[in-house]
Design a protein around this motif. Structure first.
Motif, short mmCIF file in Angstrom:
data_model
loop_
_atom_site.label_atom_id
_atom_site.label_comp_id
_atom_site.label_asym_id
_atom_site.label_seq_id
_atom_site.Cartn_x
_atom_site.Cartn_y
_atom_site.Cartn_z
N HIS A 184 39.61 24.69 21.06
CA HIS A 184 39.58 26.08 20.61
C HIS A 184 39.98 26.21 19.15
O HIS A 184 39.31 26.86 18.35
N SER A 185 41.10 25.56 18.80
CA SER A 185 41.69 25.77 17.47
C SER A 185 40.78 25.30 16.36
O SER A 185 40.56 26.03 15.38
N PHE A 186 40.22 24.08 16.47
CA PHE A 186 39.40 23.60 15.35
C PHE A 186 37.99 24.17 15.37
O PHE A 186 37.38 24.35 14.32
N LEU A 187 37.45 24.49 16.54
CA LEU A 187 36.12 25.13 16.59
C LEU A 187 36.16 26.51 15.94
O LEU A 187 35.22 26.92 15.24
N HIS A 188 37.25 27.22 16.16
CA HIS A 188 37.40 28.56 15.57
C HIS A 188 37.52 28.50 14.05
O HIS A 188 37.11 29.43 13.35
N THR A 189 38.04 27.37 13.53
CA THR A 189 38.27 27.22 12.09
C THR A 189 36.99 26.91 11.32
O THR A 189 36.82 27.33 10.17
N LEU A 190 36.07 26.19 11.95
CA LEU A 190 34.92 25.61 11.24
C LEU A 190 34.05 26.60 10.46
O LEU A 190 33.74 26.36 9.29
N PRO A 191 33.56 27.69 11.06
CA PRO A 191 32.62 28.55 10.32
C PRO A 191 33.18 29.08 9.00
O PRO A 191 32.44 29.17 8.01
N GLU A 192 34.47 29.42 8.98
CA GLU A 192 35.05 30.00 7.76
C GLU A 192 35.49 28.92 6.76
O GLU A 192 35.24 29.04 5.57
N SER A 193 36.15 27.86 7.25
CA SER A 193 36.75 26.89 6.32
C SER A 193 35.80 25.79 5.89
O SER A 193 36.03 25.15 4.86
N ASN A 194 34.73 25.56 6.63
CA ASN A 194 33.82 24.44 6.31
C ASN A 194 32.37 24.89 6.31
O ASN A 194 31.56 24.46 7.14
N PRO A 195 32.00 25.74 5.37
CA PRO A 195 30.63 26.28 5.33
C PRO A 195 29.57 25.22 5.01
O PRO A 195 28.38 25.46 5.26
N SER A 196 30.01 24.06 4.46
CA SER A 196 29.04 23.00 4.11
C SER A 196 28.80 22.02 5.26
O SER A 196 28.07 21.04 5.08
N LEU A 197 29.40 22.28 6.42
CA LEU A 197 29.28 21.34 7.54
C LEU A 197 27.83 21.23 7.99
O LEU A 197 27.18 22.22 8.31
N LYS A 198 27.33 19.98 8.01
CA LYS A 198 25.94 19.72 8.42
C LYS A 198 25.86 18.97 9.75
O LYS A 198 24.89 19.12 10.49
N VAL A 199 26.87 18.12 10.02
CA VAL A 199 26.84 17.27 11.22
C VAL A 199 28.14 17.47 11.99
O VAL A 199 29.23 17.28 11.45
N LEU A 200 28.02 17.84 13.28
CA LEU A 200 29.18 17.98 14.16
C LEU A 200 28.92 17.15 15.42
O LEU A 200 27.99 17.41 16.17
N LEU A 201 29.77 16.13 15.61
CA LEU A 201 29.64 15.23 16.76
C LEU A 201 30.92 15.31 17.58
O LEU A 201 31.99 14.91 17.11
N LEU A 202 30.82 15.83 18.78
CA LEU A 202 31.96 15.94 19.69
C LEU A 202 31.71 15.08 20.91
O LEU A 202 30.65 15.19 21.54
N GLU A 203 32.68 14.23 21.25
CA GLU A 203 32.55 13.32 22.38
C GLU A 203 33.85 13.31 23.18
O GLU A 203 34.93 13.20 22.61
N ASP A 204 33.70 13.41 24.51
CA ASP A 204 34.88 13.44 25.39
C ASP A 204 35.87 14.50 24.94
O ASP A 204 37.08 14.28 24.89
N VAL A 205 35.34 15.66 24.59
CA VAL A 205 36.15 16.82 24.23
C VAL A 205 35.84 17.91 25.26
O VAL A 205 34.68 18.29 25.41
N ASN A 206 36.84 18.39 25.95
CA ASN A 206 36.61 19.36 27.03
C ASN A 206 36.23 20.72 26.43
O ASN A 206 37.06 21.42 25.86
N LEU A 207 34.95 21.09 26.60
CA LEU A 207 34.45 22.36 26.08
C LEU A 207 34.12 23.34 27.19
O LEU A 207 33.43 24.33 26.97
N ALA A 208 34.63 23.06 28.38
CA ALA A 208 34.29 23.90 29.54
C ALA A 208 34.71 25.35 29.34
O ALA A 208 34.09 26.27 29.90
N GLU A 209 35.76 25.58 28.54
CA GLU A 209 36.24 26.94 28.31
C GLU A 209 36.09 27.35 26.85
O GLU A 209 36.80 28.24 26.36
N CYS A 210 35.16 26.72 26.15
CA CYS A 210 34.94 27.02 24.73
C CYS A 210 33.53 27.54 24.47
O CYS A 210 33.00 27.39 23.37
N HIS A 211 32.93 28.17 25.46
CA HIS A 211 31.54 28.59 25.32
C HIS A 211 31.36 29.62 24.21
O HIS A 211 30.40 29.54 23.42
N SER A 212 32.25 30.58 24.13
CA SER A 212 32.11 31.62 23.09
C SER A 212 32.25 31.02 21.70
O SER A 212 31.55 31.42 20.76
#
Length: 575
Positions: free
Chosen positions: A400-428
């Protein structure tokens, strides 16, 4: 059937007599030339390649088949390859070189083996040395020309057990290393298990760059070859390496070390010519060793000639020192940390980012080891890295914490690779990220996306809609999320859409043949305008061969399909 058998007999006869018939094979029709290739040895397949190319025939499928023959675990290795992009000839000949030469018994090689090895040596970009016998053989008079070839082509040298290989400082071993490192083209060095300190210092002196040696910057140079063991007479191996001649100095730009951290920390400040450094400790690391390492890095980066841009650590408990590390290495572009278990519970670093610090970081990789790890500093790191373009996270909690940060703090982000990260409750958060980013590649591997969904489509429908509307998105991976029959919703990525996505990875999702058939029919109905690559490996598609075959036939007009039984020949012809 009789005619087919006769053709096959003739092809095999030609292959057995290529020493006489080689010049005539160029006159064969393209179809017969294609059928001849699997029967040729490495030497003649290499020689016939130019004639085949002039007839529009690719040898890639034949090289791929030989690579499979050399690698018994090829199905497993394909998991880490991109079959449509690999240079099969280079991979095949490099594998052949190591298997036939370096793992060969003491018996003398046949003339044919030596001919093939001479061909293969030209394609060895990564040379792995395993035993003392391997190196002594390369130093022999018999293989002098092959060693000379390796000097010109090898870019990466791997010493699989440097501690054992260099234990007795055999003259042949030091000679081969000298020829490859100083007279050759090696720019990357991999040392598994560090040798003794004298040999280690001698090898790593090639990381100092042209403006530094043991006496400091711009000091005068003695021939480097004799710094370690003056008693060895290298001239018996090579006249140009005599005591009266100054040998060239190798320049190592990248090192991968399995090392005692204390040994590395002592030398680190002098490695100003190094561009890429990977350190894996040989034992558990205590707090003092981490503190000393960070301090050595700080000294290195204080040198205006420091070239280090790419830094990574393997299996080390270092998350409490990430702030100290990044502040000590302000011009670092790439940082990769594999976080190991903690065993020293003493006081941790109290260094924190100040508001005016802006990192040069462009790529960040954080991987937890066997136990998932909470990384409290991650949102703060992201906020101080506005130029970040690639983020790879494995096994980290509190998404939750770092996904919420990304759009504002890292506008140049082109590649996001998440592995074995529980996103079951991070749909929004995922949907919000897709709607407010410029991502080009998104990988959600083994992220339990649908684990808590009452209806899987409740997430997949808005997710697919958001991904489809992200015009920058080119590659999407949903591997290992147990999509199963829900894969049908994923096909809507191509509904009334110009087709931005060029690669879709649906591997390891328990997709059954019936599910794939319905998916393929939906793709056919949407009729994507641009072809894409579809990865279907590691799904149980063989449970119904008929349904699988029908699905693949339906898909092939629209995409390149990768399966476990991937057909090299068809893929190469279509390309």
């Amino acid at each position: 059937m009789g005619s087919f058998t006769l053709v096959q007999m003739c092809i095999r006869k030609v292959a057995l007599n290529m020493d006489v018939l080689e010049r005539q094979t160029g006159d064969l029709p393209a179809s017969l030339l294609q059928d001849l290739m699997p029967h040729l040895n490495i030497y003649y397949l290499d020689r016939i390649e130019k004639a085949a190319h002039l007839k529009g025939v690719s040898c890639s499928s034949a090289w791929a088949a030989k690579w499979r023959d050399l690698n018994r675990t090829w199905r497993w290795k394909l998991k880490f390859l991109q079959p449509e992009k690999e240079d099969w000839k280079q991979m095949c000949l490099e594998s052949y070189f190591h298997k036939v030469l370096l793992r060969k018994s003491q018996a003398h090689s046949s003339a044919l083996d030596m001919t093939d090895l001479s061909v293969a040596a030209k394609y060895v970009q990564v040379l792995s040395l395993y035993t003392l016998h391997d190196v002594q053989k390369l130093a022999s008079e018999e293989l002098r020309l092959i060693l000379a070839t390796l000097e010109t082509v090898v870019r990466t040298l791997r010493l699989i057990d440097a501690k054992v290989l260099l234990r007795h400082r055999k003259s042949e071993v030091l000679f081969v290393l000298h020829r490859l490192l100083d007279h050759g083209s090696v720019k990357k060095l991999v040392l598994k298990r560090t040798p003794d300190s004298h040999v280690f210092r001698w090898i790593m002196s090639r990381c100092k760059g042209s403006s530094w040696n043991d006496d400091g910057p711009a000091a005068s140079k003695c021939p480097r070859l004799h710094l370690l063991m003056e008693e060895i007479e290298y001239s018996k191996f090579c006249p140009s390496c005599s005591a009266n001649v100054t040998c060239p100095e190798g320049q190592i730009h990248s090192v991968d070390l399995e090392v005692c951290l204390t040994a590395a920390s002592r030398l680190l400040p002098s490695w100003i010519g190094l561009r890429s450094l990977h350190l894996s400790p040989t034992q558990f690391v205590c707090r003092k060793e981490v503190v000393d390492l960070v301090e050595s890095l700080r000294k290195l980066f204080l040198n205006p000639h420091c070239a280090l841009k790419d830094l990574s650590f393997g299996n080390m408990y270092i998350q409490q020192y990430i702030a100290s590390l990044l502040i000590s290495c302000p011009t670092l572009h790439t940082l990769s940390l594999e976080i190991g278990p903690r065993w020293d519970y003493s006081t941790t670093s109290s260094v924190h980012f100040t508001s005016n610090i802006q990192l040069s970081l462009e790529k960040l990789t954080l991987k937890a080891g066997e136990i998932q790890t909470t990384l409290e500093c991650l949102p703060t790191v992201l906020q101080h890295a506005p130029n970040l373009s690639t983020l790879h996270i494995t096994g980290i909690r509190q998404a939750h914490s770092f996904l919420h940060t990304l759009p504002e703090s890292n506008p140049s982000l082109k590649v996001l690779l998440l592995e074995d990260v529980n996103l079951a409750e991070c749909h929004s958060e995922i949907i919000y990220l897709l709607e407010n980013s410029m991502l080009e590649e998104l990988s959600l591997k083994d992220c339990r996306l649908l684990e808590k969904c009452t209806e899987k489509k409740d997430f997949l429908v808005p997710f697919v809609a958001a991904a489809k509307n992200l015009c920058s998105l080119r590659s999407l991976s949903l591997s290992q999320n147990r999509l199963a029959s829900s894969v049908i919703q994923v096909a809507d990525l191509f509904l009334e859409h110009p087709g931005n996505i060029v690669k879709l990875d649906l591997s390891s999702n328990f997709i059954l043949p019936a599910d794939l058939l319905e998916f393929s029919q939906r793709i056919e109905a949407h009729h994507p305008l641009c072809r894409f690559t579809l990865d279907l490996r590691f799904n149980p598609l063989n449970r119904d061969p008929l349904a699988k075959g029908q699905a693949l036939r339906t898909l092939r007009p629209f995409c390149e399909v990768l399966t476990d039984e991937w057909d090299f020949k068809l893929a190469m012809i279509s390309s």
